[in-house]
Design a protein around this motif. Structure first.
Motif: not given
Length: 156
Positions: A7-27
């Motif tokens: 359960t936790v890993v897919p939630q983190f992956i979706s968060t990673l995808l959201f962060i990666g697509t929404s703000v590209s320079d927020d390292f």
């Protein structure tokens, strides 16, 4: 714990995808999210390792085998009965965890009438929780089939 990991890993992956697509320079947010994911997986791995594979260490450290009048405790239940109970309990826990979330995502989807299923951010989660609900239902209703499969794999 495996359920939590699933359960936790897919939630983190979706968060990673959201962060990666929404703000590209927020390292910093991306690094923090990846760090939290790795920390969570590491903690779950340690708990799984010590609670399942190294139980003798926990028993010795907590002195769980001391000060009992009898050392031998026998429980005469057949292995398939224990496996059946375990499969039903795990399936019930999966159902208890997934049905409310599935209903919440369906309700959220129903409130947004103009959005198609593919465009809805809840669409993927609805599929995830629907599959999780079906797996839990299958485990509860077909526990004998699962236990027979486990027994067959154990013998052969």
């Amino acid at each position: 714990m495996i359920l939590a990991l699933v359960t936790v890993v897919p939630q983190f992956i979706s968060t990673l995808l959201f962060i990666g697509t929404s703000v590209s320079d927020d390292f910093i947010n991306l690094a923090l999210t990846i760090g939290l994911l790795l920390l969570t997986i590491f903690i779950l791995f340690l708990i799984l390792r010590y609670c399942v594979f190294r139980t003798d260490l926990i028993i010795d450290k907590l002195h769980l085998d001391k000060n009992f009048p009898e050392e031998k405790f026998e429980l005469n239940i057949h292995r398939s009965t224990v496996l059946t109970i375990a499969v039903i309990v795990i399936g019930g826990l999966v159902l208890i965890d997934s049905v409310p979330e599935l209903c919440r995502h369906i309700f959220s989807y129903a409130q947004e009438k103009n959005m198609r299923f593919i465009e809805n951010p809840d669409g993927g989660w609805m599929i995830f929780y629907a599959v999780k609900t079906l797996i839990g239902f299958f485990m509860v209703t077909s526990s004998r089939l699962i236990v027979n499969f486990i027994e067959q794999k154990r013998k052969g």
